[in-house]
Design a protein around this motif. Structure first.
Motif, mmCIF file in Angstrom:
data_model
loop_
_atom_site.group_PDB
_atom_site.id
_atom_site.type_symbol
_atom_site.label_atom_id
_atom_site.label_comp_id
_atom_site.label_asym_id
_atom_site.label_seq_id
_atom_site.Cartn_x
_atom_site.Cartn_y
_atom_site.Cartn_z
ATOM 1 N N SER A 97 0.788 -1.226 0.000
ATOM 2 C CA SER A 97 0.000 0.000 0.000
ATOM 3 C C SER A 97 0.825 1.284 0.000
ATOM 4 O O SER A 97 0.269 2.367 -0.161
ATOM 5 N N VAL A 134 -3.362 2.459 -6.053
ATOM 6 C CA VAL A 134 -3.117 2.473 -4.613
ATOM 7 C C VAL A 134 -1.841 1.688 -4.383
ATOM 8 O O VAL A 134 -1.750 0.511 -4.713
ATOM 9 N N GLY A 135 -0.797 2.327 -3.881
ATOM 10 C CA GLY A 135 0.442 1.637 -3.557
ATOM 11 C C GLY A 135 1.351 1.416 -4.750
ATOM 12 O O GLY A 135 1.371 2.208 -5.695
#
Length: 158
Positions: A97, A134-135
């Protein structure tokens, strides 16, 4: 079921990718990630008849350990490990993440620790870090068979 091992409307078994994956949330699970990689490669040999060299077996476990360790150490939340066989190689992919991209430190023989990324890059045929919505995802590829030229990473001389 027909001779290709499929039922009506189903893809042939030989065209399906060979994969394994898991989510890890604790540092104790790093050993489980290595075991998943080992068991996956043993299955690739036993069930699918694909050769996996002892070098590849060790290198895949090493890279999995290093990438999952870094994800657990530097990113909040779980990390995801995906393994896939493609074109005679194991594709190792670890998502976490954190949006911070890892960086390889300059060589320093006196530095204790923080060599995992260097090691993973050195033993992989290819190594890629990419941002995700995301991440980030880090992907390394390890050849399953030993290189006839003797290069431990399976890389061809340039």
């Amino acid at each position: 079921m027909d001779l290709a091992g499929q039922t009506e409307g189903q893809e042939p078994l030989v065209d399906r990718p060979i994969t394994a994956g898991a989510a890890f949330e604790g540092s104790a699970e790093i050993a489980e990630a290595r075991a998943l990689a080992r068991d996956f490669l043993v299955s690739v040999q036993a069930v699918h008849g694909l050769p996996v060299s002892a070098r590849a077996m060790g290198m895949v476990q090493l890279v999995v350990s290093e990438l999952v360790t870094n994800a657990r150490k530097y990113a909040p939340g779980p990390c995801l490990l995906d393994l896939e066989i493609s074109d005679g190689a194991v594709r190792i992919s670890v998502w976490d993440s954190s949006t911070a991209l890892p960086s390889v430190q300059a060589a320093d023989p006196e530095r204790i620790g923080q060599h995992g990324l260097e090691i993973a890059m050195a033993v992989s045929q290819t190594f890629c870090v990419q941002r995700e919505p995301v991440g980030k995802r880090i992907t390394a590829v390890i050849e399953m068979a030993d290189d006839p030229g003797g290069d431990p990473s399976g890389r061809q001389p340039s």
